[in-house]
Design a protein around this motif. Structure first.
Motif, PDB file in Angstrom:
ATOM      1  N   PHE A  21      26.032  32.835  20.644  1.00  0.00           N
ATOM      2  CA  PHE A  21      25.131  33.819  20.043  1.00  0.00           C
ATOM      3  C   PHE A  21      25.765  34.378  18.777  1.00  0.00           C
ATOM      4  CE2 PHE A  21      23.128  37.918  19.427  1.00  0.00           C
ATOM      5  CZ  PHE A  21      21.800  37.652  19.711  1.00  0.00           C
ATOM      6  N   LEU A  23      25.696  37.291  16.205  1.00  0.00           N
ATOM      7  CA  LEU A  23      25.228  38.657  16.002  1.00  0.00           C
ATOM      8  C   LEU A  23      25.726  39.139  14.654  1.00  0.00           C
ATOM      9  CD1 LEU A  23      23.809  41.193  17.049  1.00  0.00           C
ATOM     10  CD2 LEU A  23      25.952  41.845  18.151  1.00  0.00           C
ATOM     11  N   THR A  27      20.465  40.416  12.734  1.00  0.00           N
ATOM     12  CA  THR A  27      19.932  39.848  13.976  1.00  0.00           C
ATOM     13  C   THR A  27      19.094  40.881  14.722  1.00  0.00           C
ATOM     14  OG1 THR A  27      21.905  38.460  14.192  1.00  0.00           O
ATOM     15  CG2 THR A  27      20.547  38.754  16.162  1.00  0.00           C
ATOM     16  N   SER A  28      17.875  40.502  15.066  1.00  0.00           N
ATOM     17  CA  SER A  28      17.016  41.401  15.842  1.00  0.00           C
ATOM     18  C   SER A  28      17.514  41.440  17.280  1.00  0.00           C
ATOM     19  CB  SER A  28      15.560  40.930  15.818  1.00  0.00           C
ATOM     20  OG  SER A  28      14.796  41.691  16.744  1.00  0.00           O
ATOM     21  N   ASP A  31      14.052  40.898  19.465  1.00  0.00           N
ATOM     22  CA  ASP A  31      13.447  39.567  19.357  1.00  0.00           C
ATOM     23  C   ASP A  31      14.375  38.465  19.871  1.00  0.00           C
ATOM     24  OD1 ASP A  31      11.163  40.691  18.304  1.00  0.00           O
ATOM     25  OD2 ASP A  31      11.640  40.177  16.220  1.00  0.00           O
ATOM     26  N   SER A  32      15.682  38.673  19.735  1.00  0.00           N
ATOM     27  CA  SER A  32      16.638  37.669  20.202  1.00  0.00           C
ATOM     28  C   SER A  32      16.772  37.697  21.727  1.00  0.00           C
ATOM     29  CB  SER A  32      18.014  37.924  19.585  1.00  0.00           C
ATOM     30  OG  SER A  32      18.560  39.136  20.093  1.00  0.00           O
ATOM     31  N   LEU A  34      18.529  39.875  23.296  1.00  0.00           N
ATOM     32  CA  LEU A  34      19.838  40.412  23.651  1.00  0.00           C
ATOM     33  C   LEU A  34      19.708  41.715  24.435  1.00  0.00           C
ATOM     34  CD1 LEU A  34      22.881  40.125  23.537  1.00  0.00           C
ATOM     35  CD2 LEU A  34      22.847  41.271  21.318  1.00  0.00           C
ATOM     36  N   SER A  67      18.633  46.251  14.805  1.00  0.00           N
ATOM     37  CA  SER A  67      19.696  45.373  14.326  1.00  0.00           C
ATOM     38  C   SER A  67      20.933  46.215  14.054  1.00  0.00           C
ATOM     39  CB  SER A  67      19.269  44.641  13.038  1.00  0.00           C
ATOM     40  OG  SER A  67      19.163  45.561  11.956  1.00  0.00           O
TER      41      SER A  67
END
Length: 90
Positions: A21, A23, A27-28, A31-32, A34, A67
Motif C-alpha cells: 500500500f 500512502l 491518497t484518499s 476511497d482506498s 484504508l 488524505s
C-alpha cells in the motif's frame, strides 16, 4: 511536516495498510478502503489528543480528513486558530 509525519505514523500503525500500500499525501483514506467510519472516529480521537484541538461535527468532512495532506492542513489551521490564547495557558 511534523504534523504529517505524526499522522502518517498513526495511520500506518493503527490501520495496517500492508506492504504494497502506497500512502502519500494525496491518497484518499476512504476511497482506498484504508479507513472506514469507525476508523474516522479513531483518527479524530487521535488528532484531538495528539494536537490539542477539538474537531467539531461540522468539520468531519472529506475536505478535512480524507488524505494526509488534507489532515495536516486541517490540523495546522485548527492549531493556528487557537492562537496566543492557548499558548498563554501553558
Amino acid at each position: 511536516m511534523e504534523i504529517q509525519r505524526a499522522l502518517w505514523q498513526f495511520i500506518t500503525t493503527t490501520f495496517y495498510p500492508g506492504d504494497n500500500f502506497v500512502l502519500n499525501e494525496c491518497t484518499s483514506l476512504l476511497d482506498s478502503g484504508l479507513i472506514d467510519s469507525t476508523g474516522v472516529l479513531e483518527l479524530i480521537s487521535f488528532i484531538e489528543r495528539e494536537f490539542g484541538i477539538t474537531v467539531e461535527d461540522t468539520e468531519i468532512v472529506p475536505e478535512n480528513l480524507d488524505s494526509l495532506g488534507r489532515l495536516a492542513a486541517f490540523v495546522a489551521r485548527k492549531q493556528a486558530a487557537l492562537g496566543p490564547r492557548e499558548h498563554a495557558r501553558a
